[in-house]
Design a protein around this motif. Structure first.
Motif, PDB file in Angstrom:
ATOM      1  N   UNK A 230      79.817 154.471  98.540  1.00 60.28           N
ATOM      2  CA  UNK A 230      79.215 154.161  97.247  1.00 60.28           C
ATOM      3  C   UNK A 230      80.177 153.347  96.386  1.00 60.28           C
ATOM      4  N   UNK A 231      81.485 153.587  96.518  1.00 54.47           N
ATOM      5  CA  UNK A 231      82.444 152.742  95.809  1.00 54.47           C
ATOM      6  C   UNK A 231      82.261 151.291  96.242  1.00 54.47           C
TER       7      UNK A 231
ATOM      8  N   UNK B  61      93.671 147.905  93.048  1.00 55.26           N
ATOM      9  CA  UNK B  61      94.217 149.117  93.680  1.00 55.26           C
ATOM     10  C   UNK B  61      93.080 150.105  93.880  1.00 55.26           C
ATOM     11  N   UNK B  62      92.910 150.556  95.104  1.00 54.15           N
ATOM     12  CA  UNK B  62      91.893 151.553  95.416  1.00 54.15           C
ATOM     13  C   UNK B  62      92.582 152.877  95.713  1.00 54.15           C
ATOM     14  N   UNK B  63      92.055 153.947  95.119  1.00 56.48           N
ATOM     15  CA  UNK B  63      92.576 155.297  95.324  1.00 56.48           C
ATOM     16  C   UNK B  63      91.572 156.078  96.152  1.00 56.48           C
TER      17      UNK B  63
ATOM     18  N   UNK C 205      95.884 151.938  98.156  1.00 55.17           N
ATOM     19  CA  UNK C 205      96.177 150.631  98.715  1.00 55.17           C
ATOM     20  C   UNK C 205      96.144 149.610  97.584  1.00 55.17           C
ATOM     21  N   UNK C 206      97.081 148.690  97.576  1.00 55.87           N
ATOM     22  CA  UNK C 206      97.134 147.602  96.604  1.00 55.87           C
ATOM     23  C   UNK C 206      97.022 146.299  97.369  1.00 55.87           C
ATOM     24  N   UNK C 207      96.087 145.439  96.962  1.00 57.60           N
ATOM     25  CA  UNK C 207      95.851 144.203  97.689  1.00 57.60           C
ATOM     26  C   UNK C 207      96.113 142.971  96.858  1.00 57.60           C
TER      27      UNK C 207
ATOM     28  N   UNK D   5      88.610 147.786  99.650  1.00 59.14           N
ATOM     29  CA  UNK D   5      87.844 149.033  99.745  1.00 59.14           C
ATOM     30  C   UNK D   5      87.405 149.269 101.187  1.00 59.14           C
ATOM     31  N   UNK D   6      86.939 148.209 101.848  1.00 56.04           N
ATOM     32  CA  UNK D   6      86.511 148.357 103.244  1.00 56.04           C
ATOM     33  C   UNK D   6      87.665 148.834 104.120  1.00 56.04           C
ATOM     34  N   UNK D   7      88.852 148.320 103.879  1.00 52.18           N
ATOM     35  CA  UNK D   7      90.023 148.762 104.641  1.00 52.18           C
ATOM     36  C   UNK D   7      90.311 150.235 104.357  1.00 52.18           C
TER      37      UNK D   7
END
Length: 393
Positions: free
Chosen positions: A182-183, A355-357, A372-374, A383-385
């Motif tokens: 959903x994210x 940044x995704x948590x 992760x920080x991209x 997000x997919x990663x």
């Protein structure tokens, strides 16, 4: 163990009279419910920004913020406006005027702020999507504390029109969900396509000096989450150092706050508490030389991070140093944690990076997330990663 939480009593929502907020009947988010941080305008509602004085002066808004409207047009159904720290200038979700939302994942702990109400609503299952803002960590900290997925997007990628400004050079529109899929769906609606998508197999880089700031239990959980992955290692802070980076961020945030929040405080004479008094005094004390020095640090650090990541690398890093602490913790715990957390949270903020948590597990019975920080513009593929890495079990 704390007593089981009565979910309707999490105090996530403001008690505003209900207004008719329509949404599309079909769309990629049809069937999902949406909670909105009370910094965004929603037609038919006031915008209180966690402040009784702002609320009193707000009146009922006749326009809806574009970020909110985009989600409504995608089929998300609005279920209420949520609590925030006063003027969003805090990290813990504690509001001296309207109370502190509960953390459904750890009822004796703080929920994290300033998007506390949105996090509480999503963690309690009272909303599927929690819209908020992230200037210094206000999506990322509550995501970690409440066991949620959260995204601080690339700076400037989502409109903040009709949303309260705190510090424009760092303010972002972020969001929280209970699962990665959903994210990703929410991100696709708000962001469109990535301008700089990651390759299918991006280079993973362990942020060694960030991870070294974790305690033994936290580091063990962090390492287990990413065990078995091939990763390079790099030091992120360089000669600036973690404290130097945080001090530069703190200076620039306070300097930016002088455009709206500081004049509002001065004009209204509002009583200040919960650390807001110290942040206001710090902003008022800054000189042009202080700001110029911090601005130079940001320029150097941004260039350093762009060189480290390029367009194909992802930084594997902690989001915050620990799980949430107790709601009744003494004041020194609040201050010490803030400093430790901001040395980590400032990294993506200072460089304007996404940044995704994602949840990693429990520390002392409370959720703890990793991140992760991209590169700039890689939000959707980041997000997919994260989803692929989380699915490894």
């Amino acid at each position: 163990m704390p007593a089981p939480l009565d979910l309707p009593s999490v105090d996530a929502f403001l008690p505003y009279p209900a207004a008719d907020v329509g949404c599309a009947e079909t769309g990629p988010l049809a069937g999902c419910t949406l909670a909105v941080k009370d910094l965004f305008d929603v037609a038919g509602y006031p915008t209180g920004c966690g402040s009784p004085l702002v609320l009193a002066a707000s009146g009922t808004k006749d326009k809806t913020a574009p970020a909110v409207q985009t989600l409504l047009d995608a089929g998300a159904r609005f279920v209420g406006k949520t609590h925030t720290d006063e003027l969003a200038w805090a990290l813990y979700g504690v509001n001296p005027h309207f109370g502190t939302p509960r953390n459904p994942a750890a009822p004796d702990r703080i929920p994290g702020g300033s998007s506390s109400g949105s996090a509480s609503a999503v963690a309690a299952g009272l909303a599927d999507i929690g819209l908020g803002t992230d200037t210094g960590g206000s999506i990322r900290a509550p995501a970690s504390f409440c066991g949620l997925w959260g995204l601080r997007p690339t700076h400037g990628r989502i409109s903040l029109y009709r949303c309260m400004e705190l510090a424009a050079r760092f303010d972002t529109c972020g969001f929280l969900t209970r699962d990665g899929d959903l994210l990703a769906q929410t991100a696709a609606v708000l962001l469109g396509e990535d301008r700089t998508p990651l390759p299918d197999a991006p280079r993973l880089v362990l942020a060694a000096d960030m991870a070294a700031r974790l305690g033994p239990s936290q580091r063990a959980l962090f390492d287990r989450t990413f065990a078995g992955l091939e990763m390079a290692e790099a030091n992120v802070y360089g000669a600036i150092g973690p404290d130097g980076l945080y001090q530069a961020f703190r200076t620039l945030q306070a300097a930016d706050a002088r455009h709206f929040v500081v004049p509002l405080i001065a004009r209204t004479g509002m009583p200040l508490g919960g650390g807001l008094d110290a942040r206001y005094a710090f902003a008022m004390s800054l000189t042009d030389a202080d700001v110029a020095k911090a601005d130079a640090v940001q320029t150097v650090f941004t260039s350093h991070m762009e060189g480290l990541l390029g367009s194909f690398s992802v930084l594997v890093a902690p989001a915050v140093p620990d799980a949430a602490f107790r709601r009744d913790a003494p004041p020194e715990i609040f201050e010490n944690f803030r400093h430790a957390a901001m040395t980590l949270l400032s990294v993506a903020g200072m460089a304007g990076l996404p940044q995704v948590v994602m949840p990693a597990g429990l520390i002392g019975g409370a959720p703890f997330g990793v991140s992760l920080i991209g590169p700039r513009g890689s939000d959707l593929s980041l997000i997919a990663l994260a989803i692929r890495l989380a699915a490894r079990g």
